[in-house]
Design a protein around this motif. Structure first.
Motif: not given
Length: 256
Positions: A109-131
């Motif tokens: 299960y580690l690949p899926a868990l790592l990916h989910w945590e990576w994605l969570t971090l990615t979205l936390a800092i992703a820019p969002n300048d679209i309405e």
């Protein structure tokens, strides 16, 4: 100043960095063994702490020895051209996945868990300048998943925290991982019909009617049902108004 000095200085820094990354690296010329050992211990401790912060659940489910081995392997053989806050976890995630079969025995299960945590971090800092969209936009404007939202399929319920030695349950999970308007990142597990509706808006801008028609060509679910889900997603900041030619959200690597 000698024109070669900056080049020589850069080479010196690369040499020291390379030695710091090696578990048993020797001190570079001009530095005592004691000072170098202190630098190395401080560097490795700081580096390891940053990865624990990025992947707390993955670290928690592995023994300290296995986690330390993963970090050591990455330091010795991985590449991270940019030492920024997000670049290091990104490089670590990709390295572990690439060398999954080469590392110490790891849970499936580690690949899926790592990916989910990576994605969570990615979205936390992703820019969002679209309405972002509102409920009134559902029929007037095409919409799609926001830059801060992703639809992901995982073969394990990695979003549900369990205490070791329990492990994430193995089952198909469709997650809508998104950053809420208040800045927090959430993972919403979707039923299959909801996942089909979200998939219709993942890469192409569509109106509510068009998204419903694509997701349910046989009319299995009413338009009113789809509109209600889309209204909920609009309220959470999951959708953004756009045009049919807008670029889709950046794709995230699929978990193995």
């Amino acid at each position: 100043m000698d024109s070669k000095t900056p080049t020589e200085y850069s080479a010196r820094l690369r040499e020291i960095a390379g030695r710091l990354r090696q578990l048993e690296g020797s001190a570079p010329p001009g530095m005592t063994a004691d000072i170098f050992t202190l630098y190395r211990e401080m560097f490795r401790a700081s580096f390891a702490a940053s990865l624990v912060d990025a992947f707390p659940e993955s670290c928690r489910h592995l023994s300290p020895e296995i986690w330390e081995a993963l970090v050591d392997n990455f330091l010795a053989g991985g590449e991270c051209p940019n030492p920024s806050f997000h670049a290091v976890p990104d490089a670590f995630f990709r390295f572990v996945i690439q060398h999954f079969a080469d590392d110490p025995p790891l849970p499936d299960y580690l690949p899926a868990l790592l990916h989910w945590e990576w994605l969570t971090l990615t979205l936390a800092i992703a820019p969002n300048d679209i309405e972002e969209c509102c409920a009134a936009d559902l029929e007037q404007l095409p919409m799609q998943l926001a830059n801060t939202a992703r639809l992901q399929h995982y073969p394990f319920a990695v979003h549900l925290a369990v205490e070791p030695p329990q492990t994430p349950s193995q089952r198909d999970c469709y997650l809508l991982v998104y950053r809420h308007r208040d800045g927090a990142v959430f993972s919403r597990e979707l039923e299959l019909p909801e996942a089909r509706l979200a998939a219709a808006l993942a890469n192409t801008a569509r109106t509510a009617t068009d998204a419903h028609a694509l997701a349910f060509p046989a009319g299995e679910y009413a338009v009113a049902w789809a509109r209600k889900r889309l209204q909920e997603w609009c309220a959470a900041g999951i959708l953004q108004t756009t045009t049919p030619n807008s670029c889709p959200p950046p794709a995230s690597p699929s978990p193995p």
